[in-house]
Write a protein that holds these residues in place. Structure first.
Motif, short mmCIF file in Angstrom:
data_model
loop_
_atom_site.label_atom_id
_atom_site.label_comp_id
_atom_site.label_asym_id
_atom_site.label_seq_id
_atom_site.Cartn_x
_atom_site.Cartn_y
_atom_site.Cartn_z
N MET A 1 -14.39 72.94 -58.07
CA MET A 1 -15.39 73.76 -58.76
C MET A 1 -16.58 73.93 -57.82
N PRO A 2 -17.05 75.14 -57.63
CA PRO A 2 -18.22 75.37 -56.79
C PRO A 2 -19.43 74.61 -57.33
N ALA A 3 -20.30 74.17 -56.41
CA ALA A 3 -21.47 73.38 -56.80
C ALA A 3 -22.41 74.15 -57.73
N THR A 4 -22.40 75.48 -57.69
CA THR A 4 -23.30 76.29 -58.51
C THR A 4 -22.72 76.60 -59.89
N ALA A 5 -21.45 76.30 -60.11
CA ALA A 5 -20.81 76.62 -61.39
C ALA A 5 -21.27 75.64 -62.46
N GLU A 6 -21.45 76.16 -63.66
CA GLU A 6 -21.79 75.32 -64.80
C GLU A 6 -20.53 74.59 -65.26
N PRO A 7 -20.65 73.34 -65.68
CA PRO A 7 -19.48 72.63 -66.19
C PRO A 7 -19.02 73.23 -67.51
N ARG A 8 -17.74 73.18 -67.77
CA ARG A 8 -17.19 73.64 -69.04
C ARG A 8 -17.50 72.61 -70.11
N ARG A 9 -17.79 73.07 -71.30
CA ARG A 9 -18.04 72.16 -72.41
C ARG A 9 -16.72 71.92 -73.13
N VAL A 10 -16.39 70.65 -73.37
CA VAL A 10 -15.20 70.24 -74.10
C VAL A 10 -15.68 69.37 -75.26
N VAL A 11 -15.28 69.74 -76.48
CA VAL A 11 -15.69 69.01 -77.68
C VAL A 11 -14.46 68.43 -78.35
N VAL A 12 -14.43 67.11 -78.51
CA VAL A 12 -13.33 66.45 -79.20
C VAL A 12 -13.69 66.35 -80.68
N VAL A 13 -12.88 66.98 -81.52
CA VAL A 13 -13.11 67.00 -82.96
C VAL A 13 -12.29 65.88 -83.59
N PRO A 14 -12.94 64.88 -84.22
CA PRO A 14 -12.18 63.79 -84.83
C PRO A 14 -11.17 64.32 -85.85
N GLY A 15 -9.91 63.96 -85.69
CA GLY A 15 -8.86 64.41 -86.60
C GLY A 15 -8.48 65.86 -86.42
N GLY A 16 -9.00 66.50 -85.41
CA GLY A 16 -8.73 67.92 -85.21
C GLY A 16 -8.43 68.25 -83.76
N PRO A 17 -8.69 69.48 -83.37
CA PRO A 17 -8.36 69.91 -82.02
C PRO A 17 -9.43 69.51 -81.00
N VAL A 18 -9.14 69.79 -79.76
CA VAL A 18 -10.13 69.70 -78.69
C VAL A 18 -10.60 71.13 -78.45
N LEU A 19 -11.91 71.35 -78.53
CA LEU A 19 -12.47 72.68 -78.32
C LEU A 19 -12.94 72.80 -76.88
N VAL A 20 -12.49 73.86 -76.21
CA VAL A 20 -12.83 74.08 -74.81
C VAL A 20 -13.46 75.45 -74.67
N GLU A 21 -14.60 75.52 -73.98
CA GLU A 21 -15.21 76.82 -73.72
C GLU A 21 -14.27 77.62 -72.84
N GLY A 22 -13.97 78.84 -73.26
CA GLY A 22 -13.02 79.68 -72.54
C GLY A 22 -13.72 80.62 -71.59
N PRO A 23 -12.96 81.43 -70.94
CA PRO A 23 -11.50 81.54 -71.00
C PRO A 23 -10.84 80.33 -70.31
N VAL A 24 -9.59 80.05 -70.70
CA VAL A 24 -8.88 78.91 -70.15
C VAL A 24 -7.45 79.29 -69.80
N GLU A 25 -6.88 78.49 -68.91
CA GLU A 25 -5.45 78.54 -68.59
C GLU A 25 -4.94 77.13 -68.77
#
Length: 73
Positions: A1-25
């Protein structure tokens, strides 16, 4: 990841999915890829989704029983 890129936010939902800021592959164990251009992508962790690896809210249909509740019966 380039040093200037913002990190992607990943949210772990208890009992549910993992939410990832897109777009994703997503790369699956067999090497196939699933792409999503959405701004937020729900990744299934319960493996019940008919759209796996994307969440279809199948986790909501399961009734959870706590171990403490079973012990008191």
């Amino acid at each position: 990841m380039p040093a200037t890129a913002e990190p992607r936010r990943v949210v772990v939902v208890p009992g549910g999915p993992v939410l990832v800021e897109g777009p994703v592959e997503l790369v699956l164990p067999d090497g196939t890829t699933v792409c999503s251009q959405r701004f937020m992508v729900a990744v299934c962790v319960c493996r019940r989704s008919k759209r796996y690896p994307l969440c279809d809210t199948s986790h909501r249909r399961r009734v959870r029983v706590d171990v403490e509740d079973q012990a008191s019966e």
